[in-house]
Design a protein around this motif. Structure first.
Motif, PDB file in Angstrom:
ATOM      1  N   ASP A 132     -58.295  10.669 125.883  1.00 25.73           N
ATOM      2  CA  ASP A 132     -58.019  11.681 124.869  1.00 25.73           C
ATOM      3  C   ASP A 132     -57.987  11.019 123.497  1.00 25.73           C
ATOM      4  O   ASP A 132     -57.294  10.015 123.304  1.00 25.73           O
ATOM      5  N   VAL A 133     -58.705  11.574 122.550  1.00 19.01           N
ATOM      6  CA  VAL A 133     -58.781  11.023 121.201  1.00 19.01           C
ATOM      7  C   VAL A 133     -58.408  12.104 120.199  1.00 19.01           C
ATOM      8  O   VAL A 133     -58.555  13.310 120.460  1.00 19.01           O
ATOM      9  N   THR A 134     -57.909  11.677 119.058  1.00 18.61           N
ATOM     10  CA  THR A 134     -57.530  12.604 117.999  1.00 18.61           C
ATOM     11  C   THR A 134     -58.702  12.812 117.051  1.00 18.61           C
ATOM     12  O   THR A 134     -59.327  11.846 116.591  1.00 18.61           O
ATOM     13  N   GLY A 138     -58.035  18.498 115.970  1.00 20.25           N
ATOM     14  CA  GLY A 138     -57.001  18.447 117.004  1.00 20.25           C
ATOM     15  C   GLY A 138     -57.223  17.246 117.888  1.00 20.25           C
ATOM     16  O   GLY A 138     -57.242  16.115 117.417  1.00 20.25           O
ATOM     17  N   GLN A 139     -57.426  17.504 119.182  1.00 23.94           N
ATOM     18  CA  GLN A 139     -57.673  16.419 120.104  1.00 23.94           C
ATOM     19  C   GLN A 139     -58.831  16.787 121.017  1.00 23.94           C
ATOM     20  O   GLN A 139     -59.079  17.958 121.314  1.00 23.94           O
ATOM     21  N   THR A 140     -59.522  15.727 121.453  1.00 22.98           N
ATOM     22  CA  THR A 140     -60.712  15.886 122.279  1.00 22.98           C
ATOM     23  C   THR A 140     -60.614  14.940 123.458  1.00 22.98           C
ATOM     24  O   THR A 140     -60.182  13.784 123.299  1.00 22.98           O
ATOM     25  N   ARG A 141     -61.019  15.443 124.623  1.00 23.61           N
ATOM     26  CA  ARG A 141     -61.101  14.576 125.790  1.00 23.61           C
ATOM     27  C   ARG A 141     -62.551  14.122 125.940  1.00 23.61           C
ATOM     28  O   ARG A 141     -63.454  14.926 126.178  1.00 23.61           O
ATOM     29  N   LEU A 156     -67.669  15.965 125.634  1.00 19.64           N
ATOM     30  CA  LEU A 156     -66.592  16.030 124.643  1.00 19.64           C
ATOM     31  C   LEU A 156     -65.960  17.413 124.725  1.00 19.64           C
ATOM     32  O   LEU A 156     -66.554  18.410 124.300  1.00 19.64           O
ATOM     33  N   GLU A 157     -64.700  17.470 125.295  1.00 18.46           N
ATOM     34  CA  GLU A 157     -64.019  18.730 125.541  1.00 18.46           C
ATOM     35  C   GLU A 157     -62.858  18.878 124.569  1.00 18.46           C
ATOM     36  O   GLU A 157     -61.943  18.029 124.562  1.00 18.46           O
ATOM     37  N   ASP A 158     -62.867  19.900 123.756  1.00 16.89           N
ATOM     38  CA  ASP A 158     -61.800  20.132 122.777  1.00 16.89           C
ATOM     39  C   ASP A 158     -60.628  20.845 123.448  1.00 16.89           C
ATOM     40  O   ASP A 158     -60.779  21.938 123.998  1.00 16.89           O
ATOM     41  N   PHE A 159     -59.430  20.240 123.359  1.00 25.04           N
ATOM     42  CA  PHE A 159     -58.240  20.862 123.930  1.00 25.04           C
ATOM     43  C   PHE A 159     -57.748  22.030 123.082  1.00 25.04           C
ATOM     44  O   PHE A 159     -56.978  22.853 123.540  1.00 25.04           O
ATOM     45  N   SER A 160     -58.130  22.080 121.823  1.00 23.59           N
ATOM     46  CA  SER A 160     -57.656  23.152 120.947  1.00 23.59           C
ATOM     47  C   SER A 160     -58.133  24.513 121.427  1.00 23.59           C
ATOM     48  O   SER A 160     -57.646  25.540 120.977  1.00 23.59           O
ATOM     49  N   GLY A 236     -47.423  17.509 130.098  1.00 25.96           N
ATOM     50  CA  GLY A 236     -48.641  18.213 129.732  1.00 25.96           C
ATOM     51  C   GLY A 236     -49.762  17.912 130.702  1.00 25.96           C
ATOM     52  O   GLY A 236     -49.565  17.274 131.744  1.00 25.96           O
ATOM     53  N   LEU A 237     -50.940  18.381 130.362  1.00 29.69           N
ATOM     54  CA  LEU A 237     -52.108  18.128 131.199  1.00 29.69           C
ATOM     55  C   LEU A 237     -52.493  16.657 131.118  1.00 29.69           C
ATOM     56  O   LEU A 237     -52.402  16.028 130.061  1.00 29.69           O
TER      57      LEU A 237
END
Length: 747
Positions: A132-134, A138-141, A156-160, A236-237
């Motif tokens: 997970d990166v910022t 927001g943050q992206t996995r 690249l999956e956005d958690f937002s 959290g996840l």
């Protein structure tokens, strides 16, 4: 493997050779080799085209699967070269046009090269990896899967856009953030950003404590300064931490809980994490005499060896477990020690520290007594060892001085100088005797004494010591029993006490010396000593001088401790008195009030036995003729051995010298050698004096023995008692002392 162009080149050379040399060249086999190479080249070229076709086929199938995926996806080779990117990746990052994934993501999050390298390395070993990166949104996995040995799929999956971290989290009125296990903040909602004045990057920039516990109050670095909030954390996840800030509980403790704390029969204190006293129950207030109002812990206790507040802070932060220490109460009169046990507690989300107090004064006093006794014992051993070495030196100095005096007449110019050397050597010997007295290793000659007679005989000398401005008063108790002690040493003790009393009254005053018959029904516990029950004769020396400060009372019996100016005293007077009294089986105590005077009390047990007959002092014998006595002299100190051998030879003895016990036994192996007397040191390197003498006497039982030592005779008495025809000569000894003792043994 040979490359296609190389194979074709070889084939061309083969055809050229055939054209040049004719068909005969084929008979050499070169044509066959060329044909084989041609076939290999054709097969390799076909395999390469087949590999490219398969790769493009895989990419087409992968493209069909991922082309319309809402998540940006890339495929790359081992060097990061992009082979495929779906529509979402193109829309967000633009077309790669044969570029690398690093170039596409370089502005998306911090340090992309390190992240990509780390993930690809993990994918090589594990098949897949994610992190997970910022990002700015927001943050992206970022995840990677190894497709083949040389190709990778990146997503690249956005958690937002997922769950509570999307629009729901932004709509929360509570400040909220998510972070990874390393403390990097991946997302913060609007309420948190408004509280902090911006988007935070790490947890240590938000919270004042490095240790975060869910359900406890924490200090938060808001835009308007530090505020208090309750830290709440939920899982959290993945490996994310979801953190919420809750309002601080403002309710008050119930009356029942306060009553329980107040009336517990144990002294309890409650401190905040910074060491400020919050609450004390009734027992603690009465014990510590506390006034109203907060007080820091360092104003209540000390004696830990480091700031007490630091110890409390370590317990509050759980860097140290709950534990106990013995501390001194600062606000109480006298030396009061407490065992303080600290324990971390949490009430209504607020961490604090509970202190349980127990009186440990008796325990600390016992510890101090033990330490003091060990200290005095160590000083005594040191003093005894130093005195032994000095006695060896003084024996050599005074002995050689005696030898020089024998060769000079009183009218010689050097005679007076030799007398000065001899006198000062004797003074040094007296000083060494004081050290031995303190260490209780001097040679005592105890006898039955009547204290009234001893003090009466000493009165004239004491009056001369105190001078005209000080008055001496003696008072004797009736029916005072006898004691057993060394008269000369007891007189030395009384003179030391009287001289100290005189010096404490420079303007004059009165010194009282009185005796008392005391019967103790029970043991007397006083000043770290226990006097057994029984009958005692007490000698009390009092003065009306300046007194002794309370902080110095425990040190006055230590060697070289003195309150006098330089040159006015050696600091050995009271230590000598202490050693003589203890070696005589007695006790010495002192009472003193600064500005009023001091009183020293000497306790000696009443002696119930009969008077022991002292051995008669032998008359000075006549000199033995040359050859009538053979002496084996065993001494490890060369100067002492040189003096003693010369002195004995001058008096007509034949002297055999040995520097050790082993050398002496080697000499005695000659059975034809006749020995009349052994003169041996007691303490030597290797085998000691009594040990080698016992071995020698097994074959020569008629030989007499003289033991010499710088220690007390008592250190030898047990071993000497089992050696017949033996006597003791203490160092330092003079020429006449040595020769008279040897003559007496040879009779």
């Amino acid at each position: 493997m040979l490359r296609g162009p190389l194979v074709l080149g070889v084939l061309a050379l083969a055809l050229a050779a055939v054209a040049a040399f004719g068909e005969g060249f084929w008979t050499l086999g070169f044509g066959t080799a060329a044909a084989i190479l041609l076939v290999v080249a054709l097969l390799q070229q076909g395999a390469r085209r087949l590999g490219l076709w398969r790769k493009r086929s895989e990419e087409r199938r992968l493209g069909q699967l991922l082309e319309h995926d809402a998540t940006p996806c890339f495929t790359t080779d081992a060097f990061g070269q992009v082979g495929f990117q779906n529509q979402a990746a193109t829309a967000r990052f633009g077309a790669s046009d044969g570029g690398t994934i690093l170039a596409a993501l370089k502005d998306h999050f911090a340090a992309p090269s390190a992240v990509l390298y780390r993930l690809q390395s993990r994918a090589n070993s594990q098949g897949a990896a994610r992190e997970d990166v910022t990002t700015q949104k927001g943050q992206t996995r970022l995840s990677v899967h190894r497709i083949t040995a040389q190709s990778y799929l990146w997503r690249l999956e956005d958690f937002s856009e997922r769950g509570s971290l999307g629009r729901g989290a932004e709509a929360l009125s509570l400040p909220m953030l998510t972070a990874n296990r390393a403390g990097v903040i991946l997302f913060s909602n609007d309420a948190m950003r408004r509280l902090l004045g911006g988007r935070p990057k790490r947890l240590d920039q938000v919270f004042g404590s490095q240790i975060l516990r869910s359900g406890e109050e924490m200090e938060v670095a808001s835009i308007n300064g530090a505020i208090r909030a309750v830290f709440a954390e939920v899982e959290g996840l993945g490996e994310r931490r979801e953190i919420y800030l809750l309002p601080v509980f403002t309710g008050q403790p119930t009356a029942a809980s306060l009553a329980d704390f107040e009336h517990l029969p144990v002294a309890l204190l409650k401190f905040d994490t910074k060491g400020t006293l919050l609450q004390a129950n009734k027992c603690a207030r009465e014990f510590l005499q506390l006034s109203e109002g907060p007080a820091p812990i360092h104003e209540l206790f000390d004696g830990l060896g480091r700031p007490v507040a630091d110890w409390l802070a370590d317990v509050a932060s759980e860097q140290l477990p709950s534990g106990a220490e013995v501390l001194r109460a600062r606000n109480l009169e006298g030396e009061v020690f407490l065992q303080v046990t600290l324990r971390r507690i949490v009430e209504a989300g607020r961490p604090s520290v509970l202190a349980v107090l127990q009186d440990a004064t008796a325990l600390k006093t016992l510890e101090a007594q033990f330490v003091q006794s060990q200290k005095m014992q160590a000083i005594g051993q040191l003093a005894g060892g130093v005195a032994h070495d000095f006695n060896n030196l003084l024996t050599a100095i005074s002995g050689h001085c005696d030898l020089l005096l024998l060769r000079h007449k009183s009218e010689d110019p050097e005679y007076s100088d030799l007398i000065q050397i001899h006198q000062n050597a004797n003074r040094a010997a007296a000083l060494v005797g004081q050290l031995l007295a303190f260490s209780r290793k001097q040679t005592l000659k105890p006898e039955r004494l009547d204290l009234a007679d001893v003090l009466s005989d000493l009165t004239h000398l004491l009056n001369r010591l105190v001078g005209e401005r000080v008055k001496l008063q003696l008072s004797h108790a009736a029916q005072l029993g006898a004691i057993r002690a060394d008269k000369r040493q007891l007189e030395q003790v009384i003179m030391n006490l009287v001289v100290n009393a005189r010096d404490a009254m420079p303007s004059g005053g009165t010194i009282g010396i009185d005796t008392q018959a005391l019967h103790l029904i029970d043991d007397l516990h006083r000043d770290r000593a226990v006097v057994p029950a029984g009958d005692y004769a007490v000698i009390r020396v009092t003065d009306s001088g300046c007194g002794i400060p309370s902080d110095r009372l425990t040190k006055i019996f230590e060697p070289f401790f003195t309150t006098k100016r330089v040159g006015e005293g050696t600091g050995l007077g009271l230590s000598t008195a202490y050693g003589i009294v203890k070696q005589s089986g007695g006790y010495i105590f002192v009472d003193s009030t600064e500005g009023e005077g001091s009183s020293f009390q000497l306790y000696f047990p009443i002696y119930q036995g009969e008077e022991r007959a002292s051995p008669a002092k032998p008359a000075k014998p006549q000199l033995v003729r040359q050859g009538e006595g053979v002496v084996l002299l065993v001494e490890d100190e060369a100067p002492v051995r040189a003096f003693a051998s010369r002195a004995l030879r001058m008096r007509g003895f034949t002297v055999l010298e040995a520097e050790s016990a082993e050398a002496a036994l080697q000499i005695l192996q000659d059975e034809t050698l006749q020995i009349d007397i052994f003169v041996t040191d007691v303490v030597m390197p290797g085998m000691d004096g009594p040990t080698w003498v016992r071995i020698a006497l097994q074959k020569r039982p008629q030989v007499r023995v003289i033991f010499v030592s710088g220690y007390a005779e008592e250190s030898l008495s047990e071993g000497q008692s089992r050696i017949p025809n033996s006597t003791f000569l203490a160092k330092p000894f003079s020429l006449s002392d040595l020769t008279e003792t040897v003559h007496a043994q040879c009779k």
